[in-house]
Design an enzyme around this catalytic site. Structure first.
Site, PDB file in Angstrom:
ATOM      1  N   GLY A   1      11.649  45.416  38.429  1.00  0.00           N
ATOM      2  CA  GLY A   1      12.170  44.278  39.165  1.00  0.00           C
ATOM      3  C   GLY A   1      13.597  43.965  38.750  1.00  0.00           C
ATOM      4  O   GLY A   1      14.436  43.603  39.584  1.00  0.00           O
ATOM      5  N   THR A   2      13.884  44.112  37.462  1.00  0.00           N
ATOM      6  CA  THR A   2      15.245  43.895  36.970  1.00  0.00           C
ATOM      7  C   THR A   2      16.212  44.841  37.660  1.00  0.00           C
ATOM      8  O   THR A   2      17.294  44.444  38.098  1.00  0.00           O
ATOM      9  CB  THR A   2      15.285  44.105  35.451  1.00  0.00           C
ATOM     10  OG1 THR A   2      14.429  43.136  34.837  1.00  0.00           O
ATOM     11  CG2 THR A   2      16.685  43.964  34.898  1.00  0.00           C
TER      12      THR A   2
ATOM     13  N   CYS B   1      13.193  27.339  19.897  1.00  0.00           N
ATOM     14  CA  CYS B   1      12.703  27.817  18.601  1.00  0.00           C
ATOM     15  C   CYS B   1      11.868  29.094  18.758  1.00  0.00           C
ATOM     16  O   CYS B   1      11.555  29.756  17.785  1.00  0.00           O
ATOM     17  CB  CYS B   1      11.895  26.738  17.894  1.00  0.00           C
ATOM     18  SG  CYS B   1      11.516  25.335  18.913  1.00  0.00           S
TER      19      CYS B   1
END
Lengths: 473, 473
Positions: free
Chosen positions: B69-70, B323
């Site tokens: 997809g990228t 974080c």
């Protein structure tokens, strides 16, 4: 029905199939995620990387899985050139590289860089001294040299270790396209980058390898992506990667014995084909070869028709003839070697090919070639002196022109052969042709027939090119 | 053990597994070859393309399979921008796009183009009028607009059809990243390009889709390659492509019923989480939503610690908290929405999730949050008035400064809460912080607590930023 197109793609190795199935259950999650499913996927990916790195002969952290061998080549060339942009924008590639490399060179030129090709000998081999000379003559600094380990069309192996030494001495990295050779063994020598493709060894499509040695300057292509060290964007197909690594190891376990066996079969073909089929040229280096590839060209043969005839006889092979290509130009590899491109056939044997398979191929080949020739050749036209009244050693014209404009390979060469005896010995016959293969095949025909090729010139006042041949006998 | 990270990747759909296995035998050869093995591969590839095109709602010759997809997003953006380079070099993207789109925008900027982001409301939704205004205000011509169909972090659906109308009126193509939405149905509206990713619907990794409508100007990226209309270089993984297409069709067959069922579970979670866990903000548009994604943030919670606590309880979820990220910045999606990023959790339910799975999650969540809060919070610090002598409505100082420099999310917010009562009502407390999440979470805390956020300024004479809050109650 033997499949003799192994250099294009191999059927899945049994180990690839097993590994793929085994990895489906644990290899689907995102390996970048900290949860259990992600960690399982990561473990599979890490293990595959270690296996593949061992087979390549590099460290796991030097190895990236890419979506294809083409992607590995493109990313490797772009990354190495970008990483060394300050050192130099010149790219040096051999003239017989895979189109993936040549397309990358074109893209580099289009982006403002320079690129040059190093030629090969008639066997398709690059001389290390030619690389050294090209490096010395390069405009500005050279960013990268690309030399394939072995040629995909003619099977010729390159002296990679020696070329790597030349590059090392010049301080320029060397990218080795090992797509055809990696299944047979690790590539020796101090190469800097290496590319390969899993479906060449019975791994799945969609998996390439790119190794970048530590210390090689490398700037990943944009857009950025955090996966695979930024060298291959997108979510990994981990089951395919696992299958690729496992099948490479499995292929290697059988490679030495299989290479010895297939080499014998290839040697038999290289010796027998010219005996069985007249006017055939076996191409590629006779010594420095892949074990499973044999390539030959047949004069006065339409390559596509021959492929079809062999397919009807049950043999899937490949061809570098222009008549089988959508581009209408003969293979750049055959062109760089300066060998005949007409009726070109590449036979590449998959592991497990038997002696009987090869004998059957040798049994059907002569009839297949004869059938294709019969469709194109007037009886006796290319085989000996025609019954033309002008055909005497001292008779005939001093010059004659054959108009082959608009006719495609192998017709211009057939017409040259058919009309040669219209000129006397010492006379000059001119062929007008606009098919790209003529540029390669007319000189090759002259060399095979002992005629003197005088060269080419633009066709004055008309389209196409005029090729001139002096009748020698 | 429920896996609640479906928006990241789904386990293979049973149909994907069957199709993959079935295609292994016939899908390994080069589909560009004319021999029997190549033709078989080509037939599988063509059939998969037809299936996928039907699911996308486009013509088969408009659809390309890409390695991810990228890759589809990168190739789509680069190709559309290059194809319209004369019309304009400006790229407009929503502020909540997937990083693949934002990275492509960065690459476009680096290559000399311009790019701008269209903001979203607090639910994460783009207003079509904002796209129209951005197009009108764009420097020079706009080459492309990119808007995702639905957000991967908060599940908000965009008004794609309306935005497509705005783009059509402006004569600018629209690329829709449908990675999250395509499994649930075709994307309506007159989009120009569409990208998707097979592992989001239980297809294999390594397969993306890129649709480019006929008539959309498109110049494939270099280096050139002849496969997949030049839009995705390299040898296709046909068995994976077949599995991708078959599983998309299979997912779709169940999508309507499954969407209704999962939506109910998501609604239950969106209602119950704030009741069960204090100081929690459920984020994302309440109406225009994917059926399977629910996202919330928990004040005074370290996102990574909460992920770990939920993993120990058996739940795999995701987080956009800084974080948990290697970049130390909170999710750009949460930032664009202006919502709390502390203790962020994305729950994305795979098909088949049961009501009991969700109830179990709701049962363990309060203890998981409480445990993580207990590790960070001094007893009572954030929950009510501290036993500080200055804590009276009219007592305390007029101003107080908390030094949270060097402390990471969620500590600066915890310290702000703990020290608020050191100033009198109407007084100003200043927090010095250099953690990127503070910029998002301090205003969000003020909104949740009914305190007045005055703004930020550089910390005079020191590192970090000074955030100012007026005590309102």
């Amino acid at each position: 029905m033997p499949y003799f197109d192994a250099a294009s793609s191999l059927p899945p190795h049994p180990v690839a199939r097993q590994a793929l199935l085994a990895a489906l259950d644990d290899g689907w999650a995102d390996p970048a995620r900290p949860h259990r499913e992600g960690r399982r996927a990561r473990m599979l990916l890490d293990a595959a990387r270690e296996t593949a790195a061992e087979a390549v002969g590099c460290r796991p952290d030097e190895l990236t899985f890419t979506p294809s061998g083409t992607h590995a080549v493109h990313a490797g060339i772009a990354g190495a050139l970008a990483g060394r942009a300050r050192a130099g924008r010149h790219l040096l590639v051999s003239a017989v590289e895979h189109s993936a490399v040549l397309h990358a060179a074109t893209a580099h030129r289009d982006a403002g860089g320079t690129a040059a090709e190093v030629g090969v000998d008639r066997g398709g081999r690059v001389a290390p001294a030619d690389v050294a000379a090209a490096l010395a003559a390069a405009p500005g600094g050279t960013g990268l040299v690309c030399v394939q380990a072995a040629n995909h069309e003619v099977g010729t192996r390159q002296p990679v270790a020696e070329i790597a030494e030349v590059c090392r001495a010049a301080g320029v990295p060397l990218l080795v396209d090992a797509a055809q050779s990696l299944p047979w063994g690790p590539e020796p020598g101090a190469w800097s980058l290496l590319a390969a493709s899993a479906h060449k060894w019975g791994g799945p499509g969609g998996v390439g390898l790119l190794a970048v040695r530590k210390g090689v300057r490398f700037a990943p292509a944009r857009p950025a992506d955090e996966r695979e060290s930024g060298r291959a964007p997108g979510f990994e197909n981990i089951p395919a990667v696992v299958a690729a690594a496992a099948s490479l190891r499995a292929f290697r376990a059988e490679a030495e014995a299989e290479a010895a066996r297939l080499s014998e079969l290839v040697e038999r073909m290289r010796a027998r084909v010219p005996e069985l089929v007249g006017d055939t040229e076996v191409v590629g280096d006779p010594v420095h070869r892949l074990p499973h590839v044999v390539t030959f060209s047949c004069l006065h043969v339409d390559g596509e028709a021959l492929l079809h005839a062999l397919a009807v006889a049950g043999f899937a092979v490949s061809s570098g003839s222009s008549c089988t290509s959508s581009t209408l130009t003969p293979s750049h590899v055959l062109r760089a070697m300066g060998v005949l491109s007409e009726g070109n056939v590449r036979v590449s044997l998959p592991p497990g090919t038997t002696s009987e398979d090869v004998d059957r191929f040798l049994a059907v080949l002569p009839d297949a070639v004869a059938g294709v020739r019969a469709q194109l050749l007037p009886p006796g036209a290319a085989d000996g002196p025609a019954a033309d009244p002008a055909d005497t050693a001292d008779g005939g014209a001093a010059a004659f022109t054959v108009d082959s404009l608009g006719k495609r390979c192998p017709v211009p060469v057939i017409e040259l052969a058919a009309h040669l005896t219209r000129v006397r010995v010492g006379g000059v016959i001119t062929v007008l042709a606009d098919d790209a293969a003529a540029r390669l095949d007319i000189p090759a025909w002259c060399a095979m027939r002992g005629q003197e090729y005088l060269g080419e010139a633009p066709h004055e006042g008309g389209p196409g090119t005029a090729y001139r041949v002096r009748r020698a006998a």
